[in-house]
Design an enzyme around this catalytic site. Structure first.
Site, short mmCIF file in Angstrom:
data_model
loop_
_atom_site.label_atom_id
_atom_site.label_comp_id
_atom_site.label_asym_id
_atom_site.label_seq_id
_atom_site.Cartn_x
_atom_site.Cartn_y
_atom_site.Cartn_z
CG ASP A 31 -2.13 -2.78 1.16
OD1 ASP A 31 -0.97 -2.55 0.75
OD2 ASP A 31 -2.40 -3.69 1.96
CD GLU A 55 0.37 1.20 0.37
OE1 GLU A 55 1.31 0.50 0.76
OE2 GLU A 55 -0.50 1.69 1.12
CE1 TYR A 73 0.52 5.83 1.34
CE2 TYR A 73 1.97 5.05 -0.42
CZ TYR A 73 1.45 4.92 0.87
OH TYR A 73 1.88 3.89 1.67
CG ASP A 107 -2.59 7.14 3.53
OD1 ASP A 107 -2.52 7.83 4.57
OD2 ASP A 107 -2.09 6.00 3.43
CG ASN A 163 0.83 7.69 5.85
OD1 ASN A 163 0.38 6.80 6.55
ND2 ASN A 163 1.32 7.48 4.64
CG ASP A 197 -7.24 7.50 4.49
OD1 ASP A 197 -6.50 7.27 3.52
OD2 ASP A 197 -7.29 6.78 5.51
CG ASP A 211 -4.82 -1.17 4.84
OD1 ASP A 211 -3.98 -0.80 5.69
OD2 ASP A 211 -4.66 -0.99 3.63
CG HIS A 212 -6.00 3.13 4.20
ND1 HIS A 212 -5.81 4.42 4.66
CD2 HIS A 212 -4.77 2.55 4.22
CE1 HIS A 212 -4.54 4.60 4.95
NE2 HIS A 212 -3.89 3.49 4.70
#
Length: 274
Positions: free
Chosen positions: A9, A44, A128, A167, A169, A240, A265-266
């Protein structure tokens, strides 16, 4: 060999930011450095199309002096400073980098979403995956992406084994998020996205975490930043993944999340394979 994947991120914020969140992110970077992985997959990055500036490059070098890297950023006609991926790999490795175009819809092929490294014995793909978005406005395009990506990965697998990560998603099963009952039409847990991931696995790939850890619950890789208590309460999602060609699944040693401390977050994920 050891691999790490992480949606960071914003690489710039991680390397040169001064906020409290940037400090938390750098602590995660320190943890990743300690793992001494052979390949590190970053999603990201949010870098401009021209890549890192000198300050950013120097900061990255200070963390990873023993690694070369390959990267791709979002470029026109896609949005600037959006998505982007980077692979770091140990110097001296026999690696050839490719930046696949898979015929995805909209501007998805221009958003810097994928890198594939070819090594003598396998392919390493980092991705991603596009988010279906608020109101699921991008869900139809996401469904096309899922099919195109599955075709692409299966094509690699026809040549030699694949290790794929990133990721994705999507929380594949109800045990992959804390509150499935409230999220069946949320981006990342629609029937369409889950079906797309099932179809990907059915093309000859194994979810390494589930193979090693079974039906363990409460193991997540993402906690929403917008909800301040999401990580404290472990109200997370597992979105992930490390996937491997099913014919080499017996070589997996471990597949797990890496502790990211207080940062929401991740979290990074780790795969070790013979």
């Amino acid at each position: 060999m050891k691999f790490i994947s992480w949606n960071i991120d914003s690489l710039n914020a991680a390397l040169t930011g001064t906020s409290a969140r940037a400090e938390l992110t750098r602590k995660v970077l320190d943890t990743i450095v300690e793992q001494d992985a052979d390949i590190i997959a970053i999603q990201e990055t949010k870098l401009p199309a021209a890549g890192m500036n000198k300050k950013q490059a120097a900061a990255l070098e200070s963390y990873f002096p023993d690694y070369d890297n390959a990267w791709i950023s979002s470029r026109e006609p896609a949005r600037k400073g959006y998505a982007g991926t980077m692979a770091l790999y140990k110097k001296g490795m026999d690696v050839s980098a490719d930046f696949p175009v898979i015929g995805a819809p909209d501007t998805m092929d221009d958003e810097g979403r994928m890198i594939t490294l070819e090594l003598p014995e396998f392919y390493f793909n980092l991705v991603y995956t596009p988010n279906a978005g608020d109101g699921l406005k991008r869900l139809p395009e996401r469904q096309i992406w899922d099919k195109k990506y599955a075709d692409y990965l299966a094509g690699l697998d026809a040549d030699k084994p694949v290790i794929a990560c990133g990721d994705y998603n999507v929380a594949h099963e109800e045990i992959d998020l804390a509150h499935p009952e409230n999220n069946h039409r949320s981006a990342g847990f629609t029937d369409e996205e889950r079906e797309g991931f099932t179809n990907l696995l059915n093309r000859g790939f194994t979810d390494s975490f589930r193979l090693i850890n079974g039906d363990v619950r409460g193991a997540y890789s993402w906690w929403a930043q917008r909800v301040k208590t999401s990580k404290i309460n472990n109200s997370g999602w597992r979105i992930d993944y490390f996937l491997v060609s099913s014919r080499i699944e017996d070589r997996i040693v471990r597949s797990e999340m890496v502790d990211s401390g207080a940062r929401q977050d991740h979290a990074p994920i780790l795969l070790e394979i013979k």
